[in-house]
Design a protein around this motif. Structure first.
Motif, short mmCIF file in Angstrom:
data_model
loop_
_atom_site.label_atom_id
_atom_site.label_comp_id
_atom_site.label_asym_id
_atom_site.label_seq_id
_atom_site.Cartn_x
_atom_site.Cartn_y
_atom_site.Cartn_z
N GLN A 312 -10.50 -1.51 7.01
CA GLN A 312 -9.49 -0.78 7.55
C GLN A 312 -9.81 0.61 8.60
O GLN A 312 -8.97 0.88 9.36
CB GLN A 312 -8.94 0.14 6.41
CG GLN A 312 -8.24 -1.03 5.37
CD GLN A 312 -7.55 -0.33 4.16
OE1 GLN A 312 -8.01 0.34 3.48
NE2 GLN A 312 -6.13 -0.36 4.06
N ARG A 350 -1.11 5.29 -2.29
CA ARG A 350 -1.42 5.03 -1.01
C ARG A 350 -1.89 6.23 0.03
O ARG A 350 -2.03 7.14 -0.70
CB ARG A 350 0.07 4.94 -0.35
CG ARG A 350 0.55 3.43 -0.78
CD ARG A 350 1.85 3.15 -0.09
NE ARG A 350 2.53 1.76 -0.70
CZ ARG A 350 2.39 0.71 0.00
NH1 ARG A 350 1.73 0.64 1.28
NH2 ARG A 350 2.91 -0.47 -0.26
N ARG A 352 -1.37 8.36 3.52
CA ARG A 352 -0.30 8.63 4.55
C ARG A 352 -1.10 9.28 5.79
O ARG A 352 -1.46 10.41 5.72
CB ARG A 352 0.82 9.69 3.87
CG ARG A 352 1.72 10.20 4.95
CD ARG A 352 2.90 10.73 4.47
NE ARG A 352 3.92 9.86 4.13
CZ ARG A 352 5.03 9.97 3.67
NH1 ARG A 352 5.53 11.26 4.11
NH2 ARG A 352 5.94 9.06 3.27
N GLY A 388 1.12 -1.22 6.75
CA GLY A 388 2.12 -0.40 6.61
C GLY A 388 3.22 -0.41 7.60
O GLY A 388 2.98 -1.53 8.43
N ASP A 404 2.32 4.85 6.09
CA ASP A 404 1.75 4.94 4.64
C ASP A 404 0.93 3.49 4.41
O ASP A 404 1.45 2.37 4.65
CB ASP A 404 2.92 4.89 3.40
CG ASP A 404 3.54 6.25 3.59
OD1 ASP A 404 2.83 7.37 3.89
OD2 ASP A 404 4.76 6.27 3.54
N PHE A 405 -0.03 3.54 3.78
CA PHE A 405 -0.81 2.31 3.61
C PHE A 405 -1.59 2.39 2.45
O PHE A 405 -2.01 3.61 2.06
CB PHE A 405 -1.70 1.93 4.91
CG PHE A 405 -2.75 2.90 5.07
CD1 PHE A 405 -4.15 2.45 4.64
CD2 PHE A 405 -2.53 3.99 5.97
CE1 PHE A 405 -4.97 3.48 4.95
CE2 PHE A 405 -3.50 4.95 6.12
CZ PHE A 405 -4.80 4.79 5.62
N LEU A 406 -1.91 1.14 1.66
CA LEU A 406 -2.57 1.10 0.59
C LEU A 406 -4.02 0.71 0.76
O LEU A 406 -4.27 -0.15 1.47
CB LEU A 406 -2.17 -0.04 -0.27
CG LEU A 406 -2.50 -0.42 -1.77
CD1 LEU A 406 -2.22 1.25 -2.52
CD2 LEU A 406 -1.96 -1.29 -2.40
#
Length: 415
Positions: A312, A350, A352, A388, A404-406
């Motif tokens: 990521q 999550r 942000r 996201g 927003d991503f996990l």
């Protein structure tokens, strides 16, 4: 291996524009970098070779690609992996290793072979497998790590056209990366065999782990160097371009490639391979962005004490670079202004990402989904890679971008 296979890329021989050719070369570098991540995660040699042929064929937009291993006892090659070939080729077909064979010549001399007109080739004989499949042009490069030569990586095309020196640079860099990955797997296999037979000592294990770390850093080093070469070529082309728009496009591309190289350099210099310290990683990126800002432009950063998976970190770093660079360029036409970037804990575990400015704001008819801008497409692609949905908001004044991503498994964050 998660690749955006539908990304715009037009091979030079297809007569595309300068912008399309540029996207084609950038796509090759993205494929190389992402394959490097895949190579570090897999421990299966067959899967590694098969993925290499698939990605390499994709990088040169060719129907056929094969990885051939040299068999010393037979003094010939066997096709270990490939794409596009008829049943019975992969795992069985053999080809000569003498100097009159393009494969044998590349293997024995270490020099790559480009044949853009196999029907008129006088230097070598054309292998029967290529004649059978209607191949008109081919490119062969050596697969080798720091030790023995493994074999040859070959891309073949049934269409008229030509492979270029830029294609050769992509192929050779890709084959070097594959060679190092194969050597790492061989070291791991040797260790497993040794443990099964002799229950190797802790010292042997530590030595093997240290060797793997060296090979891991070598992969990073080669990827970074390959990207640095491309950035240098783009810089040279930009200075020589007479068209201001093309010159700007080349400079933007150079900055993106340089950012990818910097991200990889930072990731593999860290102690942890699977994760990276978010605040340190993004902080270094911000310092780099500040150094390239114009007088009067400032960048304010706020990052949570968290870790993110390395898979990521790459798209996150590229996304941050693209957003901040665009904000400086379009929010403040006069040059001066402040951009703020943050990554903070959000809802449901999550993270942000927020990038905002106090500049000119979004145009009344702005629609990110319909934009033809390469930068906007890149932002959308990177947002999807992070899992996201990019959101553009009016900040009154200015513009705010939110994603927003996990975090992936292995990541960690503190509130």
């Amino acid at each position: 291996m998660d690749l955006n296979d539908d990304a715009p890329a037009v091979a030079p021989e297809q007569g595309g524009s300068a912008a399309e050719e540029l996207a084609y070369r950038l796509r090759q570098q993205q494929l190389t970098a992402e394959f490097g991540h895949f190579a570090l995660r897999t421990h299966n040699t067959a899967a590694l070779l098969q993925e290499a042929t698939r990605v390499c064929a994709l990088g040169l937009q060719s129907k056929f690609c094969k990885a051939m291993e040299y068999l010393p006892d037979e003094r010939q090659f066997i096709v270990r992996a490939g794409v596009g070939w008829k049943p019975g080729i992969v795992g069985q077909a053999r080809t000569g290793a003498d100097l009159k064979s393009p494969t044998g010549y590349a293997f024995r001399t270490g020099e790559p072979v480009i044949s853009n007109h196999l029907g008129e080739e006088t230097r070598f004989r054309t292998p029967a497998i290529l004649v059978e499949h209607g191949v008109k042009r081919a490119i062969n490069v050596l697969i080798q790590g720091d030790g023995r030569r493994f074999g040859i990586l070959e891309v073949d095309s049934p269409t008229e056209g030509r492979f270029t020196q830029a294609d050769l640079a992509f192929m050779q860099g890709f084959a070097n990366l594959l060679g190092v990955a194969l050597e790492r797997q061989q070291a791991e296999e040797d260790l497993r065999t040794s443990q099964q037979k002799t229950r190797a000592s802790e010292t042997l294990l530590q030595e093997a782990l240290a060797h793997q770390e060296v090979l891991t850093r070598e992969i990073s080093h080669r990827v970074k160097n390959s990207l640095a070469i491309v950035a240098g070529l783009l810089s040279m082309q930009g200075r020589a371009a007479a068209d201001p728009a093309l010159r700007q496009a080349l400079d933007d591309a150079r900055a993106r490639v340089q950012t990818i190289a910097s991200v990889h350099d930072r990731l593999w210099r860290a102690d942890e391979i699977q994760s990276v310290n978010l605040a340190e990683f993004m902080g270094e990126l911000c310092e780099q962005l500040r150094s390239s800002a114009k007088p009067g432009q400032t960048l304010t950063c706020d990052f949570a004490p968290a870790t993110v998976a390395t898979d990521q970190a790459v798209p996150l770093g590229l996304l941050a670079n693209e957003l901040v660079t665009n904000a400086f360029k379009y929010a403040y036409p006069e040059g001066a202004g402040d951009v703020r970037i943050s990554v903070r804990p959000g809802e449901a575990g999550r993270l942000r990402l927020t990038v905002c400015d106090q500049g000119a704001g979004l145009p009344p008819d702005f629609n990110a989904a319909q934009s033809k801008s390469l930068g906007m497409k890149l932002i959308a692609t990177l947002g999807r890679q992070l899992g996201g949905q990019p959101e553009w908001q009016g900040a009154e004044p200015g513009t705010r971008f939110v994603l927003d991503f996990l975090p992936q498994p292995g990541s960690n964050q503190e509130s």
